[in-house]
Design a protein around this motif. Structure first.
Motif, PDB file in Angstrom:
ATOM      1  N   ALA A   1       1.809 -44.612 -78.378  1.00 18.92           N
ATOM      2  CA  ALA A   1       1.314 -44.940 -77.046  1.00 18.92           C
ATOM      3  C   ALA A   1       1.339 -43.720 -76.137  1.00 18.92           C
ATOM      4  CB  ALA A   1       2.157 -46.066 -76.438  1.00 18.92           C
ATOM      5  N   GLU A   2       2.308 -42.841 -76.368  1.00 19.21           N
ATOM      6  CA  GLU A   2       2.385 -41.624 -75.571  1.00 19.21           C
ATOM      7  C   GLU A   2       1.229 -40.682 -75.878  1.00 19.21           C
ATOM      8  OE1 GLU A   2       5.381 -37.783 -74.980  1.00 19.21           O
ATOM      9  OE2 GLU A   2       5.970 -39.496 -76.223  1.00 19.21           O
ATOM     10  N   TYR A   3       0.832 -40.619 -77.150  1.00 22.41           N
ATOM     11  CA  TYR A   3      -0.221 -39.698 -77.561  1.00 22.41           C
ATOM     12  C   TYR A   3      -1.619 -40.314 -77.479  1.00 22.41           C
ATOM     13  CZ  TYR A   3       3.312 -36.451 -79.372  1.00 22.41           C
ATOM     14  OH  TYR A   3       4.347 -35.571 -79.498  1.00 22.41           O
ATOM     15  N   VAL A   4      -1.740 -41.594 -77.783  1.00 19.99           N
ATOM     16  CA  VAL A   4      -3.043 -42.264 -77.803  1.00 19.99           C
ATOM     17  C   VAL A   4      -2.913 -43.598 -77.067  1.00 19.99           C
ATOM     18  CG1 VAL A   4      -4.877 -43.200 -79.225  1.00 19.99           C
ATOM     19  CG2 VAL A   4      -3.612 -41.197 -80.014  1.00 19.99           C
ATOM     20  N   GLU A   5      -3.756 -43.788 -76.078  1.00 16.12           N
ATOM     21  CA  GLU A   5      -3.713 -45.020 -75.281  1.00 16.12           C
ATOM     22  C   GLU A   5      -5.110 -45.606 -75.199  1.00 16.12           C
ATOM     23  OE1 GLU A   5      -2.401 -46.537 -70.786  1.00 16.12           O
ATOM     24  OE2 GLU A   5      -2.185 -44.427 -71.379  1.00 16.12           O
ATOM     25  N   LEU A   6      -5.235 -46.854 -75.586  1.00 20.19           N
ATOM     26  CA  LEU A   6      -6.523 -47.540 -75.562  1.00 20.19           C
ATOM     27  C   LEU A   6      -6.668 -48.313 -74.254  1.00 20.19           C
ATOM     28  CD1 LEU A   6      -9.143 -48.516 -76.924  1.00 20.19           C
ATOM     29  CD2 LEU A   6      -7.794 -50.381 -77.941  1.00 20.19           C
ATOM     30  N   LEU A   7      -7.742 -48.051 -73.547  1.00 20.36           N
ATOM     31  CA  LEU A   7      -8.058 -48.764 -72.311  1.00 20.36           C
ATOM     32  C   LEU A   7      -9.294 -49.602 -72.566  1.00 20.36           C
ATOM     33  CD1 LEU A   7      -7.624 -45.796 -69.783  1.00 20.36           C
ATOM     34  CD2 LEU A   7      -5.924 -47.513 -70.445  1.00 20.36           C
TER      35      LEU A   7
ATOM     36  N   PHE B   1     -24.333 -34.860 -78.770  1.00 16.32           N
ATOM     37  CA  PHE B   1     -22.980 -34.388 -79.025  1.00 16.32           C
ATOM     38  C   PHE B   1     -22.002 -35.467 -78.579  1.00 16.32           C
ATOM     39  CE2 PHE B   1     -24.890 -32.469 -75.257  1.00 16.32           C
ATOM     40  CZ  PHE B   1     -24.110 -32.988 -74.239  1.00 16.32           C
ATOM     41  N   MET B   2     -20.739 -35.252 -78.826  1.00 13.61           N
ATOM     42  CA  MET B   2     -19.735 -36.266 -78.512  1.00 13.61           C
ATOM     43  C   MET B   2     -19.429 -36.283 -77.015  1.00 13.61           C
ATOM     44  SD  MET B   2     -15.888 -36.798 -80.060  1.00 13.61           S
ATOM     45  CE  MET B   2     -15.154 -35.480 -79.110  1.00 13.61           C
ATOM     46  N   ARG B   3     -19.365 -37.486 -76.465  1.00  7.36           N
ATOM     47  CA  ARG B   3     -19.010 -37.647 -75.061  1.00  7.36           C
ATOM     48  C   ARG B   3     -17.493 -37.455 -74.905  1.00  7.36           C
ATOM     49  NH1 ARG B   3     -21.883 -40.303 -71.236  1.00  7.36           N
ATOM     50  NH2 ARG B   3     -23.183 -41.182 -72.919  1.00  7.36           N
ATOM     51  N   MET B   4     -17.084 -36.652 -73.917  1.00 10.97           N
ATOM     52  CA  MET B   4     -15.653 -36.430 -73.702  1.00 10.97           C
ATOM     53  C   MET B   4     -15.391 -35.870 -72.320  1.00 10.97           C
ATOM     54  SD  MET B   4     -14.735 -32.863 -75.719  1.00 10.97           S
ATOM     55  CE  MET B   4     -15.780 -33.085 -77.148  1.00 10.97           C
ATOM     56  N   LEU B   5     -14.160 -36.072 -71.878  1.00 11.18           N
ATOM     57  CA  LEU B   5     -13.609 -35.408 -70.692  1.00 11.18           C
ATOM     58  C   LEU B   5     -12.276 -34.806 -71.113  1.00 11.18           C
ATOM     59  CD1 LEU B   5     -14.174 -38.156 -67.960  1.00 11.18           C
ATOM     60  CD2 LEU B   5     -15.244 -35.919 -67.972  1.00 11.18           C
ATOM     61  N   VAL B   6     -12.053 -33.546 -70.768  1.00 10.07           N
ATOM     62  CA  VAL B   6     -10.795 -32.885 -71.100  1.00 10.07           C
ATOM     63  C   VAL B   6     -10.209 -32.288 -69.835  1.00 10.07           C
ATOM     64  CG1 VAL B   6      -9.629 -31.172 -72.536  1.00 10.07           C
ATOM     65  CG2 VAL B   6     -11.656 -32.355 -73.420  1.00 10.07           C
ATOM     66  N   PHE B   7      -8.982 -32.690 -69.515  1.00  7.32           N
ATOM     67  CA  PHE B   7      -8.315 -32.230 -68.306  1.00  7.32           C
ATOM     68  C   PHE B   7      -7.189 -31.266 -68.676  1.00  7.32           C
ATOM     69  CE2 PHE B   7     -10.221 -36.272 -67.328  1.00  7.32           C
ATOM     70  CZ  PHE B   7     -10.736 -36.123 -66.052  1.00  7.32           C
ATOM     71  N   ASP B   8      -7.252 -30.059 -68.145  1.00  7.84           N
ATOM     72  CA  ASP B   8      -6.203 -29.045 -68.343  1.00  7.84           C
ATOM     73  C   ASP B   8      -5.893 -28.796 -69.817  1.00  7.84           C
ATOM     74  OD1 ASP B   8      -5.897 -28.412 -65.695  1.00  7.84           O
ATOM     75  OD2 ASP B   8      -4.264 -29.823 -65.348  1.00  7.84           O
ATOM     76  N   ARG B   9      -6.863 -29.066 -70.684  1.00  9.48           N
ATOM     77  CA  ARG B   9      -6.691 -28.851 -72.127  1.00  9.48           C
ATOM     78  C   ARG B   9      -5.466 -29.587 -72.676  1.00  9.48           C
ATOM     79  NH1 ARG B   9      -9.300 -23.395 -74.077  1.00  9.48           N
ATOM     80  NH2 ARG B   9     -10.827 -23.102 -72.420  1.00  9.48           N
ATOM     81  N   SER B  10      -5.080 -30.664 -72.020  1.00  7.08           N
ATOM     82  CA  SER B  10      -3.904 -31.422 -72.465  1.00  7.08           C
ATOM     83  C   SER B  10      -4.189 -32.910 -72.634  1.00  7.08           C
ATOM     84  CB  SER B  10      -2.751 -31.245 -71.468  1.00  7.08           C
ATOM     85  OG  SER B  10      -3.118 -31.725 -70.191  1.00  7.08           O
ATOM     86  N   THR B  11      -5.169 -33.432 -71.933  1.00  6.17           N
ATOM     87  CA  THR B  11      -5.505 -34.854 -72.027  1.00  6.17           C
ATOM     88  C   THR B  11      -7.009 -35.001 -72.127  1.00  6.17           C
ATOM     89  OG1 THR B  11      -3.591 -35.419 -70.654  1.00  6.17           O
ATOM     90  CG2 THR B  11      -5.264 -37.118 -70.974  1.00  6.17           C
ATOM     91  N   ALA B  12      -7.444 -35.798 -73.104  1.00  2.00           N
ATOM     92  CA  ALA B  12      -8.872 -36.026 -73.301  1.00  2.00           C
ATOM     93  C   ALA B  12      -9.178 -37.511 -73.169  1.00  2.00           C
ATOM     94  CB  ALA B  12      -9.316 -35.512 -74.666  1.00  2.00           C
ATOM     95  N   VAL B  13     -10.384 -37.798 -72.692  1.00  2.00           N
ATOM     96  CA  VAL B  13     -10.877 -39.169 -72.605  1.00  2.00           C
ATOM     97  C   VAL B  13     -12.136 -39.241 -73.458  1.00  2.00           C
ATOM     98  CG1 VAL B  13     -11.630 -41.035 -71.079  1.00  2.00           C
ATOM     99  CG2 VAL B  13      -9.977 -39.337 -70.257  1.00  2.00           C
ATOM    100  N   ILE B  14     -12.129 -40.149 -74.434  1.00  2.00           N
ATOM    101  CA  ILE B  14     -13.281 -40.296 -75.325  1.00  2.00           C
ATOM    102  C   ILE B  14     -13.692 -41.759 -75.360  1.00  2.00           C
ATOM    103  CG2 ILE B  14     -12.675 -38.293 -76.742  1.00  2.00           C
ATOM    104  CD1 ILE B  14     -11.463 -40.187 -78.797  1.00  2.00           C
TER     105      ILE B  14
ATOM    106  N   HIS C   1      -2.599 -31.320 -80.917  1.00  2.00           N
ATOM    107  CA  HIS C   1      -3.471 -30.780 -81.952  1.00  2.00           C
ATOM    108  C   HIS C   1      -4.875 -31.386 -81.876  1.00  2.00           C
ATOM    109  CE1 HIS C   1       0.662 -30.177 -83.442  1.00  2.00           C
ATOM    110  NE2 HIS C   1       0.183 -29.059 -83.916  1.00  2.00           N
ATOM    111  N   VAL C   2      -4.941 -32.677 -81.592  1.00  2.00           N
ATOM    112  CA  VAL C   2      -6.251 -33.329 -81.477  1.00  2.00           C
ATOM    113  C   VAL C   2      -7.000 -32.784 -80.265  1.00  2.00           C
ATOM    114  CG1 VAL C   2      -7.432 -35.527 -81.174  1.00  2.00           C
ATOM    115  CG2 VAL C   2      -5.413 -35.400 -82.637  1.00  2.00           C
ATOM    116  N   VAL C   3      -6.303 -32.645 -79.154  1.00  2.00           N
ATOM    117  CA  VAL C   3      -6.946 -32.124 -77.945  1.00  2.00           C
ATOM    118  C   VAL C   3      -7.415 -30.686 -78.178  1.00  2.00           C
ATOM    119  CG1 VAL C   3      -6.611 -31.552 -75.515  1.00  2.00           C
ATOM    120  CG2 VAL C   3      -5.620 -33.651 -76.439  1.00  2.00           C
TER     121      VAL C   3
END
Length: 397
Positions: free
Chosen positions: A179-185, A272-285, A301-303
């Protein structure tokens, strides 16, 4: 007193038989060796005399079959004594054996530790049968070992009883880490709130990849205020669109507004793949087949992989110019047409190509018709073949 063998070895007139003590001594010596070997390690704990501690450091030599061995001689001498006589003291034995008193006392002490002798209330010594010595000396140790084994088993059972709790803890911890690394909304409102919070706490950089052509007016209206606030705080912003977004007036207006504050926007021809990346630490896909859901990814590593993919796309993309440059628009239109033909030759339908390039199906078909007319092709496959032939015939740089 357990010395029946000694009684049997005596003659009828009470005089000890000269052969009997010798045979008994040999037997006692051999048996005593076994007893000494079995008890040498435990004399420090079970020895009845004050010399037990010393025995633990340097164990005395066990009795052997050598008749001159002090332990053998003392034990044999005691076995050979007339039971009617008073029990012997160390001094008596030293005199009978013609040995120094110190050697006799050392031998007596060792035999006492082994359980082959016992003391009388008068401090004299009497022999003990080896089997009895084994029972007396090793019996407590065997009982202690059994008790320790039982204690070990009980302790093991008590400890292992906690294993289900620990495994449950590990499972819960794994879920927490996931849950800390991957969170489904799964709710669109939760997705928007998460993106707003990530934008509010962003400090250095935002990378956005938005395929699909021009964006809806309500989406741009929501994004522009948030993005302008980020840029005013000095956050670097890069945005990727597809070429077809250049033909959306609303998207052009949005790009012009954020561009004035330093945002960089580029476009690509293919999807291409839709994404948002904030501060190279959190991504929204996005979540496939659910436009109202999203996944927050914080696994480093995924980010990092997503950032690397974004950087490669960025190098291939063309700057989004808000000024209407006729030549640029023509070049992009030609690039789109070539991509359409390439995708047609790969077997994609008009609807699939339109969805991939962010076009309407009607626009896609119009581009296909223009390409086929320009090439003089009667089929889509022929158009792809002719276009590929033209590219091969072009001179190299």
């Amino acid at each position: 007193m357990a010395i029946p063998d000694v009684l049997r070895a005596q003659s009828e007139d009470g005089t000890p038989d000269s052969a009997a003590p010798t045979e008994t001594a040999g037997t006692a010596g051999a048996t005593g060796t076994t007893a000494a070997t079995g008890t040498a390690e435990t004399t420090g704990a079970t020895g009845p005399t004050g010399t037990a501690g010393a025995t633990r450091a340097t164990a005395p030599a066990p009795p052997s079959e050598d008749p001159e061995d002090p332990l053998t001689r003392v034990y044999t001498c005691l076995l050979a004594r007339d039971p009617a006589q008073p029990p012997a003291h160390s001094a008596d034995l030293a005199a009978e054996l013609e040995l120094p008193l110190s050697r006799v006392e050392s031998a007596v002490s060792a035999l006492l530790d082994m359980g082959l002798l016992r003391r009388t209330p008068e401090r004299a010594v009497l022999p003990v049968a080896p089997d009895e010595a084994v029972q007396r000396t090793l019996g407590p140790l065997e009982r202690e070992m059994r008790a320790r084994r039982q204690h070990m088993e009980r302790t093991r059972e008590q400890l292992m009883a906690f294993m289900p709790l620990y495994e449950s803890h590990l499972l819960r911890l794994t879920h927490l880490r996931q849950a800390e690394y991957v969170e489904l909304l799964t709710d669109l409102r939760a997705v928007r709130e998460a993106i707003t919070e990530l934008g509010r706490t962003c400090e250095r950089e935002v990378m956005t990849a938005q395929p699909g052509g021009g964006r809806r007016a309500e989406v741009l209206e929501e994004a522009v205020a948030r993005d302008e606030e980020l840029l005013r705080r000095g956050v670097r912003m890069r945005v990727l669109y597809q070429h077809t977004a250049r033909f959306s007036s609303g998207t052009c207006a949005y790009v012009e507004r954020i561009g004035r504050l330093g945002a960089q926007v580029r476009t690509l021809d293919d999807e291409f793949m839709r994404m948002l990346v904030f501060d190279r630490s959190t991504a929204v896909i996005p979540v496939p087949d659910d436009p109202h859901a999203a996944v927050l990814v914080r696994e480093p590593h995924v980010v990092a992989f997503m950032v690397g993919a974004y950087e490669r796309l960025w190098l291939e993309a063309l700057p989004f110019e808000t000024e209407w440059d006729r030549q640029t628009i023509m070049d992009i239109s030609d690039e789109l047409k070539q991509t359409i033909v390439r995708l047609l030759t790969e077997g994609l339908t008009d609807a699939a190509i339109a969805r991939r390039l962010g076009l309407s199906v009607r626009s896609c078909r119009r581009h296909v018709a223009d390409v086929m007319a320009a090439l003089g092709a009667e089929s889509r496959f022929q158009a792809g073949y002719l276009l590929a032939q033209q590219e091969r015939e072009q001179p190299g740089p």
